[in-house]
Design an enzyme around this catalytic site. Structure first.
Site, mmCIF file in Angstrom:
data_model
loop_
_atom_site.group_PDB
_atom_site.id
_atom_site.type_symbol
_atom_site.label_atom_id
_atom_site.label_comp_id
_atom_site.label_asym_id
_atom_site.label_seq_id
_atom_site.Cartn_x
_atom_site.Cartn_y
_atom_site.Cartn_z
ATOM 1 N N VAL A 295 0.787 -1.233 0.090
ATOM 2 C CA VAL A 295 -0.057 -0.101 -0.164
ATOM 3 C C VAL A 295 0.761 0.997 0.051
ATOM 4 O O VAL A 295 0.555 2.338 -0.678
ATOM 5 C CB VAL A 295 -0.974 -0.107 1.235
ATOM 6 C CG1 VAL A 295 -1.710 1.355 1.356
ATOM 7 C CG2 VAL A 295 -1.987 -1.097 1.157
ATOM 8 N N ALA A 296 1.987 1.261 0.964
ATOM 9 C CA ALA A 296 2.686 2.446 0.889
ATOM 10 C C ALA A 296 3.663 2.648 -0.164
ATOM 11 O O ALA A 296 3.957 3.796 -0.621
ATOM 12 C CB ALA A 296 3.576 2.150 2.295
ATOM 13 N N GLU A 300 -1.009 5.416 -4.562
ATOM 14 C CA GLU A 300 -2.461 5.297 -5.434
ATOM 15 C C GLU A 300 -3.125 6.592 -5.609
ATOM 16 O O GLU A 300 -4.060 6.661 -6.079
ATOM 17 C CB GLU A 300 -3.387 4.416 -4.264
ATOM 18 C CG GLU A 300 -3.707 5.132 -3.201
ATOM 19 C CD GLU A 300 -2.398 4.736 -2.075
ATOM 20 O OE1 GLU A 300 -2.677 5.049 -0.721
ATOM 21 O OE2 GLU A 300 -1.461 4.320 -2.365
ATOM 22 N N ASP A 342 -2.317 35.683 -35.848
ATOM 23 C CA ASP A 342 -3.002 36.769 -36.626
ATOM 24 C C ASP A 342 -2.198 38.119 -36.271
ATOM 25 O O ASP A 342 -1.388 37.987 -35.114
ATOM 26 C CB ASP A 342 -4.189 36.824 -36.365
ATOM 27 C CG ASP A 342 -4.943 37.468 -37.601
ATOM 28 O OD1 ASP A 342 -4.194 37.756 -38.298
ATOM 29 O OD2 ASP A 342 -6.407 37.791 -37.313
ATOM 30 N N GLU A 741 10.926 3.667 1.457
ATOM 31 C CA GLU A 741 10.196 2.780 2.280
ATOM 32 C C GLU A 741 10.520 1.253 1.897
ATOM 33 O O GLU A 741 10.672 0.420 2.584
ATOM 34 C CB GLU A 741 8.719 3.048 2.227
ATOM 35 C CG GLU A 741 8.580 4.408 2.759
ATOM 36 C CD GLU A 741 7.048 4.937 2.459
ATOM 37 O OE1 GLU A 741 6.352 3.846 2.382
ATOM 38 O OE2 GLU A 741 6.757 6.048 2.101
ATOM 39 N N THR A 781 3.253 12.006 4.618
ATOM 40 C CA THR A 781 4.240 12.367 3.458
ATOM 41 C C THR A 781 3.876 12.533 2.195
ATOM 42 O O THR A 781 4.386 13.125 1.507
ATOM 43 C CB THR A 781 5.578 11.839 3.879
ATOM 44 O OG1 THR A 781 5.478 10.396 3.300
ATOM 45 C CG2 THR A 781 6.065 11.880 5.236
#
Length: 954
Positions: A295-296, A300, A342, A741, A781
């Site tokens: 998960v970390a 996500e 233009d 991590e 974080t």
């Protein structure tokens, strides 16, 4: 109001007007229009009902990673029950709270993005011209109501179904409704009935566009009571397609997910093998570790953060007058390599002031600037006015000629000059308004309006480059007269005589050459030139019935545009914008080529281009006629080297865009007329004019300039580059932090014996970080600092580099290398901190496992907060502009405060397995974490040296 009974196209106009209860001359009153809007609702097609808040909240939990966390809650709770349900199920509670906190963050980010997109839709809403209380005014198309008197002109997007009341060469493109590519001619009248939609020539429909002419219509249906609304009810709601950048981000997320699942499985297997898992508690610890790591490690929140950053960036651009309609266009802006612009109103002020009148008898100068009619028409030091008498034959002749030029140019016009609250304003084309201002300075307006009545019009088009109007002259027995105004060289082709005082004489080749020479002189002074001609007609030529009806069809009037009498040429000044020259230089510095494409005279275009730095002295201006004479290779060659194109038609614009794109360029193209829409659609970035642009071009373009200013395009390119840089910043930050991590846990398990972890506990499974600590890091974080990086001000000089290549990946090999390297340094710093405070290992310490693990946990959090400043640039020092982003400073301060709380508050200590640290511990953690900063500074120093060497080699 109730809907009109039956088919409006088969009902007499008077009955339609009565049914909608309106005045065909003055329109509705403001009060009545407001009442109908309140009763019927806005003129908008029904969209999908808004998603309820509870569904949006529930959607935050519909993610595979959230399912993993919920599974972890079930596993932890089951283990707690099996082991006797002693105390509180801390792990289960903590993980549940983190899931809820993540859902709240995700919901708030999505809400912010939706709010930004809604604001953008309001900015790009279309408008319509209506007559209310007898006054012409511009209103949002959503405010149209049944009974409104809708005024149509070339380039308008039709906002509602309406019955035609009046039409002048009115043609409407209905492909969006009927699929028919040919524009349909519209005219008043009653149809027999049974005609298919494409043959209802007395009706106009919502969602179609005026390609030619003018007209007035009475609105018969709005919103879902329109033909477009009927189609909308049959269509299912389509989902917004993700942009290329969003697709790449999603791909990165999936790739990381697959990699991390493998890493998590390896880590779990390694722990299982090395530690010898024998109890249920150990097994649960390993499972929670694997889930938390997965998960970390996967960011996500990337899609939500990307949407928020893009939306906020687009809002910032809108505040600077660049309204980007599609988020995907922000990506393209950073890659723009050519801007085709233009001239009038974009590179110049579009505040046309008529300054010179050239006729057979000489030159007159018009004093005063702007739209305030204060000034004089002066010839040979004498002020010419409508009442001027005498002054000699030559001067009197010149006065007579100037009267016809200025009054004629004002007659062949659809603009209005108004004074409101002491301010003079124009409604319509600035070139036409310049005639109105000069005419008023000479005192001709009242007599001209009383003398002539318009009975026909041949509208201006980009192909014709002229406009003609047919009038009845009440001072000469209502004799019809045709007035033409347009490009002098085009108009002269239809002239056979020239005005000379009160008489006319044949237009010989010498006179024709002299007129064209005068045009060159004025154009060389950067003036826009316009010619005026006329033709007195016999009633028989126009038709007694047509004159009696007060409405001569444009097709009939166009047949009369021959044997004209040329009266004179005017020179109008439209000076370059003060900001345009600097913007051109900034574009060149950014490696962007600027090309001027205009319908003006070549000499005028070239002079302005040279003044602005678009073209060098001695450069050439290529005309549309020149382009038509070229074959395909020759056309491509000219487009690759010429920066000024004059007297071009809309189809030339499209060909120029296509040629540039075939050469690999990313093209931004400006446009304002309805015929510019194909070029705008074809260009990578279609830029519509917000002030002078038609509704059709605004719909076709991917960006709208609210101020019609070229400098705004360049500023938008800068902002596009800054936004893209910021996306890379938060990707660099998130991925390197998550890498830290993953490597911390993996290396901590593999090297547990080396750094003293194994000897520090009697448990079979000893981890460098607990599962709940990993989830805490992810919560604290990831979101706030990443969002703050997404709104970071410009760190590097984004305009000092060439446009980004189209195929360039968001994360290239160089960036991936930095991500892995920084992640590795984080992991080493974290594990060394644990080793420093633990007994045994590489460095002898004396603290408990809880204190050492808390110090390592704190070091990793602080390292990620240091990494925020690293991530602001791949080459610029983190100390450059350190205090420029207050949101970033606030996010870091929040992160530090949160970490202090989780380390020292008893309730959080119990939840996350932390122990209090003393000042020495904090100091060591801060110093060890700072190694990430110093390592990255050294890396950036090497990068800068390498970039400097590459620049020298190039």
């Amino acid at each position: 109001m109730a809907a009109i009974q039956g088919n409006p196209s088969t009902t007499e106009l008077a009955e339609v007007v009565s049914a909608v209860d309106t005045d065909p001359e003055r329109g509705l009153t403001q009060v009545e229009a407001a009442a109908r809007l309140d009763s019927d609702g806005p003129n908008e097609l029904r969209s999908a009902p808004p998603v309820p808040t509870w569904r949006k909240v529930l959607a935050q939990f519909q993610d595979p990673l959230i399912y993993l966390l919920l599974a972890a809650v079930v596993i932890a709770t089951f283990a707690w029950v099996v082991e006797g349900a002693n105390g509180l199920p801390t792990d289960s509670i903590v993980i549940t709270l983190i899931v809820i906190a993540n859902a709240i963050l995700g919901y708030s980010q999505e809400a912010r993005a939706e709010e930004a997109v809604a604001a953008l839709q309001r900015m790009t809403a279309s408008h319509a011209t209506v007559v209310r209380d007898g006054r012409t005014q511009l209103v949002p198309a959503s405010d149209l109501v049944r009974g409104d008197l809708l005024v149509l002109a070339e380039g308008d997007s039709i906002g509602a179904d309406a019955r035609v009341v009046q039409a002048n060469a009115l043609r409407v493109a209905e492909a969006s409704l009927t699929g028919e590519s040919t524009a349909v001619t519209k005219r008043p009248g009653v149809l027999a009935g049974g005609e298919p939609l494409g043959d209802r020539t007395n009706m106009v429909f919502k969602g179609t566009a005026v390609t030619q002419g003018t007209g007035r219509t009475v609105v018969t249906g709005t919103a879902m009571d329109t033909e477009m609304g009927a189609i909308a009810t049959m269509l299912e709601q389509t989902q917004r397609e993700p942009t290329p950048l969003e697709r790449e981000i999603a791909l990165i997320g999936k790739m990381l997910g697959a990699i991390v699942i493998v890493i998590a499985a390896v880590v779990m297997g390694t722990v299982w093998l090395i530690s010898g898992v024998n109890t249920l508690d150990d097994a649960v610890t390993v499972l929670l570790l694997g889930v938390s790591l997965a998960v970390a490690a996967v960011p996500e929140g990337l899609p939500a953060i990307l949407s928020v950053v893009l939306s906020i960036g687009v809002q910032r651009m809108a505040q600077r007058n660049a309204i980007v309609k599609n988020l995907s266009s922000v990506e393209t802006l950073g890659s723009a390599s050519v801007i085709c612009s233009d001239k009038t109103g974009t590179l110049t002020n579009n505040e046309m002031t008529l300054q010179t009148v050239l006729t057979s008898s000489g030159t007159a100068e018009v004093t005063g600037v702007g739209y305030r009619p204060e000034g004089d028409v002066i010839a040979n030091g004498v002020v010419l006015a409508a009442t001027t008498e005498g002054g000699g034959g030559g001067l009197e002749a010149q006065r007579a000629e100037d009267v016809v030029v200025l009054a004629g140019g004002s007659l062949a016009s659809n603009s209005e000059l108004r004074e409101e609250d002491g301010e003079w304003q124009i409604l319509g084309d600035p070139t036409e308004a310049a005639f109105l201002v000069a005419e008023r300075k000479m005192g001709l307006t009242e007599r001209r309006t009383a003398r002539f009545t318009r009975v026909g019009e041949v509208p201006f088009t980009s192909e014709r480059k002229r406009m003609s109007t047919l009038h009845l002259d009440h001072e000469h027995d209502d004799r019809p007269v045709l007035i033409s105004k347009g490009a002098p060289d085009i108009l002269l082709q239809r002239c056979t005589a020239v005005r000379d005082g009160l008489q006319t004489r044949p237009l010989d080749e010498g006179t024709r050459a002299a007129i064209l020479a005068d045009v060159e002189v004025l154009s060389g002074r950067a003036m826009r030139t316009m010619g005026v001609a006329y033709r007195s007609l016999r009633v028989e030529e126009v038709g007694v019935e047509a004159i009696a009806s007060g409405q001569v069809p444009a097709e009939a009037a166009e047949q009369l545009e021959h044997d004209l009498v040329y009266v004179g040429t005017v020179g109008m000044i439209d000076p370059p914008r003060d900001s345009a020259g600097e913007a051109v230089r900034e574009a060149h510095r950014a490696g962007i080529r600027v090309v001027m494409i205009t319908g003006d005279h070549p000499s005028t275009a070239l002079r302005i281009a040279q003044d602005l730095g678009i073209a060098e002295e001695g450069a050439e201006a290529v005309t549309g006629i020149d382009l038509d004479a070229l074959d395909r290779p020759g056309f491509a060659d000219v487009v690759s080297r010429v920066n000024v194109f004059a007297r071009v038609a809309p189809e030339h614009k499209l060909r120029i865009v296509d040629a540039l794109q075939e050469a690999g360029e990313i093209v931004a193209m400006t446009g304002d007329g309805v015929n510019d829409a194909p070029a705008l659609k074809s260009a990578d970035i279609g830029v519509a004019m917000g002030i002078t642009g038609t509704e059709v071009t605004k719909e076709a373009g991917s960006m709208i300039l609210a101020d019609d200013n070229f400098a705004t395009i360049v500023a938008a390119v800068r902002q596009g580059r800054v936004i893209f840089d910021n996306i890379k910043k938060f990707l660099r930050y998130l991925l390197s932090s998550n890498m830290g991590e993953v490597l911390t846990v993996f290396l901590g398990v593999v090297l547990a014996g080396v750094i003293g972890l194994t000897a520090a506990s009697q448990d079979a499974v000893v981890l460098p970080l607990l599962a709940t600590q990993i989830l805490w890091i992810n919560l604290v974080t990831d979101s706030a600092p990443a969002l703050a990086l997404g709104v970071d001000p410009e760190t590097d000089d984004v305009m000092a580099r060439r446009p980004r290549a189209v195929g360039e990946r968001v994360i290239d090999a160089r960036m991936w290398g930095g991500i892995v390297a920084v992640g590795a340094v984080m992991a080493v710093a974290t594990l060394l901190t644990i080793d420093i405070f633990l007994p045994g290992g590489l460095v002898e310490g004396s603290d408990t496992l809880e204190v050492a693990r808390t110090a390592g946990f704190t070091t990793l959090v602080l390292a990620q907060l240091y990494n925020v400043f690293n991530s602001r640039s791949q080459t610029t020092s983190a100390f450059h502009g350190l205090l420029s982003n207050r949101w970033l400073l606030a996010a870091v301060a929040f992160g530090v405060a949160s970490q202090v709380a989780v380390v020292h508050l008893p309730v959080l200590q119990q939840a996350f397995g932390t122990a209090s640290l003393d000042l020495w511990h904090w100091l060591v953690c801060a110093v060890m974490a700072s190694s990430v900063l110093w390592f990255d500074e050294a890396l950036k120093f090497v990068e800068r040296r390498l970039d400097a060497r590459r620049a020298v080699v190039r």
